[in-house]
Motif scaffolding. Structure first.
Motif, PDB file in Angstrom:
ATOM      1  N   LEU A  87       3.216   6.122  -2.798  1.00  0.00           N
ATOM      2  CA  LEU A  87       4.438   6.848  -2.918  1.00  0.00           C
ATOM      3  C   LEU A  87       5.007   6.705  -4.577  1.00  0.00           C
ATOM      4  CD1 LEU A  87       7.150   4.838  -0.992  1.00  0.00           C
ATOM      5  CD2 LEU A  87       6.072   7.367  -1.297  1.00  0.00           C
ATOM      6  N   THR A  88       3.820   5.963  -5.683  1.00  0.00           N
ATOM      7  CA  THR A  88       4.120   5.246  -6.767  1.00  0.00           C
ATOM      8  C   THR A  88       2.876   6.828  -7.601  1.00  0.00           C
ATOM      9  OG1 THR A  88       4.887   3.006  -6.895  1.00  0.00           O
ATOM     10  CG2 THR A  88       3.588   3.951  -9.051  1.00  0.00           C
ATOM     11  N   VAL A  89       2.612   7.068  -7.186  1.00  0.00           N
ATOM     12  CA  VAL A  89       1.197   7.643  -7.290  1.00  0.00           C
ATOM     13  C   VAL A  89       1.006   9.073  -6.371  1.00  0.00           C
ATOM     14  CG1 VAL A  89      -0.456   5.915  -8.246  1.00  0.00           C
ATOM     15  CG2 VAL A  89      -0.639   7.303  -6.181  1.00  0.00           C
ATOM     16  N   ALA A 146      -3.631  10.760  -2.411  1.00  0.00           N
ATOM     17  CA  ALA A 146      -2.369  10.043  -1.768  1.00  0.00           C
ATOM     18  C   ALA A 146      -1.413  10.405  -0.343  1.00  0.00           C
ATOM     19  CB  ALA A 146      -1.711   9.065  -3.139  1.00  0.00           C
ATOM     20  N   SER A 147      -1.544  11.769  -0.782  1.00  0.00           N
ATOM     21  CA  SER A 147      -0.355  12.332   0.361  1.00  0.00           C
ATOM     22  C   SER A 147      -1.183  12.926   1.902  1.00  0.00           C
ATOM     23  CB  SER A 147      -0.075  13.971  -0.229  1.00  0.00           C
ATOM     24  OG  SER A 147      -0.877  14.871  -0.410  1.00  0.00           O
ATOM     25  N   LEU A 196       0.641  -1.286  -0.096  1.00  0.00           N
ATOM     26  CA  LEU A 196      -0.117  -0.069   0.339  1.00  0.00           C
ATOM     27  C   LEU A 196       0.630   1.373   0.051  1.00  0.00           C
ATOM     28  CD1 LEU A 196      -2.617   1.478  -0.090  1.00  0.00           C
ATOM     29  CD2 LEU A 196      -2.399   1.241   2.508  1.00  0.00           C
ATOM     30  N   VAL A 197       1.794   1.156   1.269  1.00  0.00           N
ATOM     31  CA  VAL A 197       2.659   2.304   1.269  1.00  0.00           C
ATOM     32  C   VAL A 197       3.737   2.806  -0.008  1.00  0.00           C
ATOM     33  CG1 VAL A 197       5.020   3.113   2.510  1.00  0.00           C
ATOM     34  CG2 VAL A 197       3.300   2.516   3.817  1.00  0.00           C
ATOM     35  N   GLY A 198       3.801   1.671  -0.894  1.00  0.00           N
ATOM     36  CA  GLY A 198       4.581   1.399  -2.301  1.00  0.00           C
ATOM     37  C   GLY A 198       3.867   1.983  -3.225  1.00  0.00           C
TER      38      GLY A 198
END
Length: 73
Positions: free
Chosen positions: A36-38, A47-48, A31-33
């Motif tokens: 960070l991608t989007v 996302a932030s 989920l965190v990955g």
């Protein structure tokens, strides 16, 4: 919230860790990955916010554990 549940389940102590807890850790990592991608894509403005919430929850885990140890000892 999903983030709270995942962070709590993946942050259990090593003495109580099971394979299910390891699965929660993998889900949280993915989920965190993905967040960070989007992160800077306009299609994903939240996302932030999610990363901010998850990071705050993760920072609180050691503080809660430390507080519990102080109360016991």
């Amino acid at each position: 919230m999903v983030a709270t549940y995942l962070v709590q389940r993946s942050g259990t102590s090593k003495a109580h860790k099971t394979s299910i807890d390891t699965d929660y850790k993998a889900v949280l990592d993915t989920l965190v990955g993905d967040l960070l991608t989007v992160l800077y894509r306009p299609e994903w403005p939240a996302a932030s916010l999610f990363l901010n919430v998850i990071s705050r929850l993760m920072v609180r885990l050691p503080l809660k554990a430390e507080l519990m140890l102080d109360e016991r000892g």
